[in-house]
Design a protein around this motif. Structure first.
Motif, PDB file in Angstrom:
ATOM      1  N   ALA A 257      60.687  28.600  66.029  1.00 39.86           N
ATOM      2  CA  ALA A 257      59.312  29.279  65.596  1.00 39.86           C
ATOM      3  C   ALA A 257      58.800  28.475  64.588  1.00 39.86           C
ATOM      4  CB  ALA A 257      59.676  30.561  64.771  1.00 39.86           C
ATOM      5  N   ASN A 258      57.208  28.712  64.435  1.00 42.60           N
ATOM      6  CA  ASN A 258      56.482  28.039  63.406  1.00 42.60           C
ATOM      7  C   ASN A 258      56.631  26.378  63.494  1.00 42.60           C
ATOM      8  OD1 ASN A 258      55.607  30.619  62.481  1.00 42.60           O
ATOM      9  ND2 ASN A 258      57.424  30.888  61.409  1.00 42.60           N
ATOM     10  N   LEU A 259      56.848  25.863  64.480  1.00 40.77           N
ATOM     11  CA  LEU A 259      57.042  24.273  64.668  1.00 40.77           C
ATOM     12  C   LEU A 259      55.722  23.767  63.983  1.00 40.77           C
ATOM     13  CD1 LEU A 259      58.526  23.905  68.003  1.00 40.77           C
ATOM     14  CD2 LEU A 259      59.691  24.021  65.839  1.00 40.77           C
ATOM     15  N   LEU A 260      55.845  22.685  63.534  1.00 37.28           N
ATOM     16  CA  LEU A 260      54.810  21.687  63.110  1.00 37.28           C
ATOM     17  C   LEU A 260      53.823  21.276  64.252  1.00 37.28           C
ATOM     18  CD1 LEU A 260      56.253  19.152  60.373  1.00 37.28           C
ATOM     19  CD2 LEU A 260      54.884  21.208  60.086  1.00 37.28           C
ATOM     20  N   ASP A 261      52.730  21.382  64.276  1.00 38.12           N
ATOM     21  CA  ASP A 261      51.611  20.919  65.239  1.00 38.12           C
ATOM     22  C   ASP A 261      51.242  19.526  65.150  1.00 38.12           C
ATOM     23  OD1 ASP A 261      49.714  20.661  67.286  1.00 38.12           O
ATOM     24  OD2 ASP A 261      48.379  22.251  66.432  1.00 38.12           O
ATOM     25  N   ARG A 262      52.004  18.814  66.090  1.00 41.26           N
ATOM     26  CA  ARG A 262      51.947  17.286  66.155  1.00 41.26           C
ATOM     27  C   ARG A 262      50.861  16.658  67.088  1.00 41.26           C
ATOM     28  NH1 ARG A 262      53.786  15.746  61.512  1.00 41.26           N
ATOM     29  NH2 ARG A 262      56.251  15.837  61.416  1.00 41.26           N
TER      30      ARG A 262
ATOM     31  N   SER B 293      51.662  21.426  69.934  1.00 44.47           N
ATOM     32  CA  SER B 293      52.795  20.523  70.177  1.00 44.47           C
ATOM     33  C   SER B 293      53.216  20.964  71.607  1.00 44.47           C
ATOM     34  CB  SER B 293      53.766  20.727  69.374  1.00 44.47           C
ATOM     35  OG  SER B 293      53.466  20.221  67.726  1.00 44.47           O
ATOM     36  N   ASP B 294      54.158  19.925  72.132  1.00 43.04           N
ATOM     37  CA  ASP B 294      54.746  20.429  73.501  1.00 43.04           C
ATOM     38  C   ASP B 294      56.602  20.134  73.141  1.00 43.04           C
ATOM     39  OD1 ASP B 294      52.167  20.604  74.646  1.00 43.04           O
ATOM     40  OD2 ASP B 294      52.148  18.391  75.047  1.00 43.04           O
ATOM     41  N   PRO B 295      56.908  20.907  72.373  1.00 42.31           N
ATOM     42  CA  PRO B 295      58.386  20.609  72.226  1.00 42.31           C
ATOM     43  C   PRO B 295      59.408  20.837  73.082  1.00 42.31           C
ATOM     44  CG  PRO B 295      57.728  23.015  71.344  1.00 42.31           C
ATOM     45  CD  PRO B 295      56.569  22.370  72.169  1.00 42.31           C
ATOM     46  N   PHE B 296      60.656  20.179  72.776  1.00 41.31           N
ATOM     47  CA  PHE B 296      61.769  20.473  73.598  1.00 41.31           C
ATOM     48  C   PHE B 296      62.780  19.996  72.579  1.00 41.31           C
ATOM     49  CE2 PHE B 296      60.560  15.824  74.089  1.00 41.31           C
ATOM     50  CZ  PHE B 296      62.013  15.179  73.952  1.00 41.31           C
ATOM     51  N   CYS B 297      64.115  20.439  73.045  1.00 44.57           N
ATOM     52  CA  CYS B 297      65.455  20.593  72.239  1.00 44.57           C
ATOM     53  C   CYS B 297      66.512  19.777  72.887  1.00 44.57           C
ATOM     54  CB  CYS B 297      65.745  22.039  71.985  1.00 44.57           C
ATOM     55  SG  CYS B 297      67.263  22.063  70.891  1.00 44.57           S
TER      56      CYS B 297
ATOM     57  N   PRO C  78      61.585  19.616  54.433  1.00 44.83           N
ATOM     58  CA  PRO C  78      61.400  20.705  55.308  1.00 44.83           C
ATOM     59  C   PRO C  78      59.952  20.388  56.034  1.00 44.83           C
ATOM     60  CG  PRO C  78      61.518  21.706  53.095  1.00 44.83           C
ATOM     61  CD  PRO C  78      61.323  20.201  52.991  1.00 44.83           C
ATOM     62  N   ALA C  79      60.269  20.870  57.415  1.00 46.30           N
ATOM     63  CA  ALA C  79      59.350  20.689  58.569  1.00 46.30           C
ATOM     64  C   ALA C  79      58.397  21.815  58.525  1.00 46.30           C
ATOM     65  CB  ALA C  79      59.982  20.500  59.812  1.00 46.30           C
ATOM     66  N   GLY C  80      57.601  22.197  57.424  1.00 47.94           N
ATOM     67  CA  GLY C  80      56.755  23.189  57.324  1.00 47.94           C
ATOM     68  C   GLY C  80      57.782  24.410  57.214  1.00 47.94           C
ATOM     69  N   LYS C  81      57.084  25.721  57.933  1.00 43.63           N
ATOM     70  CA  LYS C  81      57.996  26.764  58.119  1.00 43.63           C
ATOM     71  C   LYS C  81      58.923  26.860  59.293  1.00 43.63           C
ATOM     72  CE  LYS C  81      54.447  29.622  55.504  1.00 43.63           C
ATOM     73  NZ  LYS C  81      53.627  30.690  55.704  1.00 43.63           N
ATOM     74  N   GLY C  82      59.038  25.858  59.929  1.00 40.47           N
ATOM     75  CA  GLY C  82      59.618  25.682  61.189  1.00 40.47           C
ATOM     76  C   GLY C  82      61.179  25.966  61.198  1.00 40.47           C
ATOM     77  N   SER C  83      61.495  26.625  62.199  1.00 47.32           N
ATOM     78  CA  SER C  83      63.061  27.322  62.296  1.00 47.32           C
ATOM     79  C   SER C  83      63.489  27.086  63.756  1.00 47.32           C
ATOM     80  CB  SER C  83      63.362  28.459  61.679  1.00 47.32           C
ATOM     81  OG  SER C  83      62.639  29.467  62.276  1.00 47.32           O
ATOM     82  N   ILE C  84      64.713  27.140  63.749  1.00 46.34           N
ATOM     83  CA  ILE C  84      65.241  27.210  65.123  1.00 46.34           C
ATOM     84  C   ILE C  84      66.597  28.054  65.096  1.00 46.34           C
ATOM     85  CG2 ILE C  84      67.078  25.176  64.602  1.00 46.34           C
ATOM     86  CD1 ILE C  84      66.610  24.179  67.620  1.00 46.34           C
ATOM     87  N   THR C  85      66.596  28.812  66.104  1.00 45.72           N
ATOM     88  CA  THR C  85      67.638  29.835  66.251  1.00 45.72           C
ATOM     89  C   THR C  85      68.680  29.524  67.381  1.00 45.72           C
ATOM     90  OG1 THR C  85      66.327  31.679  65.056  1.00 45.72           O
ATOM     91  CG2 THR C  85      68.235  32.542  66.635  1.00 45.72           C
ATOM     92  N   ILE C  86      69.763  29.347  67.440  1.00 47.78           N
ATOM     93  CA  ILE C  86      70.476  29.130  68.411  1.00 47.78           C
ATOM     94  C   ILE C  86      71.559  30.484  68.489  1.00 47.78           C
ATOM     95  CG2 ILE C  86      72.496  27.499  69.376  1.00 47.78           C
ATOM     96  CD1 ILE C  86      71.316  25.407  67.740  1.00 47.78           C
TER      97      ILE C  86
END
Length: 507
Positions: free
Chosen positions: A32-37, A43-47, A97-105
């Motif tokens: 959620a709330n990933l940085l816009d690159r 952004s086109d994110p992958f994990c 911190p990468a902005g407000k970005g978070s990851i949930t697993i």
């Protein structure tokens, strides 16, 4: 997920079921709330998932790319051996911190080994593209304990059609419905857009109990409903039909299930005694036994054998040599018992192999050429006999230790392709500093091996490892690398033949 051999040994020696020694866990990833690159879009994110091996980070897998999306819900799942739920803020490489970005697993224990296989198609789906038809895909969601819908599986996109046929796929039953066949499942159909703004076509709800009606050529059809259209249009029927063509629930047995079910790993060693190894009485030879009582051949035998022997109850192992002249007539042999007893080439345990090896060295003359096919065919004959039993009772593993280039490459390729149809795997350890390009070729990781006539192996059964990469590492590291693919090869073979464990654990 393939269990590590070490995990399976724990289960066997302690006499407990697989659920007590390894917990398989499926990880679902959202962000959620990933940085816009990107400049002109999002952004086109992958994990990517890594795990630490001997101080190095090794990739376990990666998700799909979520196009133009700062709040992705990834469809690709990971399976590991852990059981935690994590919600973490994302940080940059510099620790900020990468902005407000978070990851949930979200982790779910896969304690139920049932899997469900589905084949679906669509008919007369809504047209969403101005210049074409639609590019439809499906998403499967289950209702969580918090009453929220959670993505379980996303199909591939079928381009430019209103009548798609998606590839058959398999997911754990626990993932799809927590093992409860009456739990609601929501299926959504979308039209894929390159900019990430996928258009909603329609949805329906069902249960696994309902889906299992799609068996024995019976299809189950679901109306794909767009609630907004349904409210607006009085004569609205649906936005197309989703057809469930096939549904089957089976059990996904693991390597550990087969071992605990009584499968024996039949271990054979093949040792290269060709002249390129050097005179064993001289320190420069790869067969020279140093004052500590070891060399690279012995180190390889002990590292691998000491683990594999725990999977064979009688611990009696054939040990074969190739490429040497044998007394008394000094004819070259590419398939001889190193204990010189052709009717009983068995050695007692790995120590017995080491003793027979040391004893035979002064009695033979190193010669050549380096032919692999004879000993591969030797083990394949026994594997073919086990094949006739039509049960998961025996699996054969041939360890070949060699110093160099294969002389009979065409015959070896043919032998491996034929052996791929049998309960058999081949491990090759290259000792010394020769060019092992041919060995890498036989290890079908890059592409499936073909025989010289063009016949393709039905599965990858060869694992090659150069010993030089592990000279300064603990012996456990060599064994771990050498045996990495064996559990998967064992389960793949028995699954291809629809053979359950001989004595499966009670449900």
């Amino acid at each position: 997920m393939a269990y590590t051999l070490g995990s399976a040994i724990d289960g066997k020696t302690r006499g407990v079921g697989p659920q007590h020694c390894v917990t398989r866990v499926e990880l679902s990833v959202t962000a959620a709330n990933l940085l816009d690159r990107d400049v002109a879009s999002k952004s086109d994110p992958f994990c990517v998932l890594f795990h630490e091996v001997d101080g190095n980070w090794v990739e376990l897998g990666r998700t799909e790319t979520a196009v133009n999306n700062l709040n992705p819900v990834f469809g690709v799942k990971f399976q590991i051996v852990s059981n935690k739920k994590l919600h973490r803020p994302l940080i940059l490489a510099n620790g900020k911190p990468a902005g407000k970005g978070s990851i949930t697993i979200t982790a779910q224990e896969l304690s139920d080994n049932r899997i469900i296989t589905l084949t679906l198609s669509g008919r007369k789906l809504d047209k969403k593209d101005f210049f074409g038809k639609s590019d439809p895909y499906l998403e499967f969601h289950k209702r969580g304990e918090d009453d929220k819908w959670m993505l379980v599986h996303r199909t591939e996109v079928i381009k430019n059609t209103l009548d798609p046929s998606w590839k058959q796929f398999t997911v754990p039953l626990l993932s799809l419905c927590n093992g409860d066949v009456t739990r609601n499942i929501k299926v959504l159909c979308y039209d894929y857009d390159n900019d990430g703004g996928h258009d909603f076509i329609g949805e329906f709800q069902t249960t696994v109990a309902k889906m299992t009606e799609a068996q024995n050529s019976v299809q189950v059809e679901f109306e794909c409903i767009n609630p907004k259209k349904q409210k607006k249009k009085k004569n609205y029927k649906n936005s197309g039909i989703i057809i469930l063509q096939f549904c089957k629930i089976t059990r996904d047995y693991t390597f550990l299930d087969y071992i605990l079910g009584g499968c024996q790993l039949m271990f054979t060693v093949g040792i290269d005694f060709t002249a390129s190894n050097g005179n064993p009485r001289e320190p420069s030879s790869l067969h020279y036994i140093n004052p500590l009582g070891s060399n690279e051949y012995l180190a390889a035998i002990l590292a691998v054998g000491q683990i594999i022997q725990d999977y064979d109850t009688d611990k009696m192992f054939p040990a074969l040599g190739f490429g040497a002249q044998l007394p008394p007539d000094w004819k070259v042999s590419h398939e001889f018992a190193i204990n010189f007893n052709p009717t009983n080439p068995f050695c007692s345990g790995v120590e017995g192999i080491a003793q027979a090896y040391s004893a035979c060295l002064p009695q033979i003359r190193f010669y050549g050429p380096t032919n692999f096919a004879p000993i591969i065919n030797h083990v394949a004959r026994f594997a073919a006999q086990a094949l006739q039993q039509e049960k998961a009772a025996q699996y054969f593993t041939l360890l070949i230790i060699t110093d160099g280039v294969i002389s009979d490459m065409d015959e070896t390729r043919h032998s491996i392709v034929q052996a791929s149809k049998l309960p058999m795997s081949i491990i090759i350890i290259g000792v010394g500093n020769a060019d092992f390009a041919a060995m890498e070729f036989l290890d079908g990781d890059a592409s499936m091996l073909r025989s010289n006539t063009g016949e393709e192996a039905v599965r990858d059964i060869v694992q090659f490892v150069p010993f030089r990469d592990f000279r300064n590492a603990p012996k456990e590291t060599l064994a771990k690398s050498v045996l990495a693919e064996l559990p998967q090869q064992v389960t793949q073979y028995f699954k291809q033949r629809n053979l359950p464990p001989t004595n499966p654990a009670p449900e």
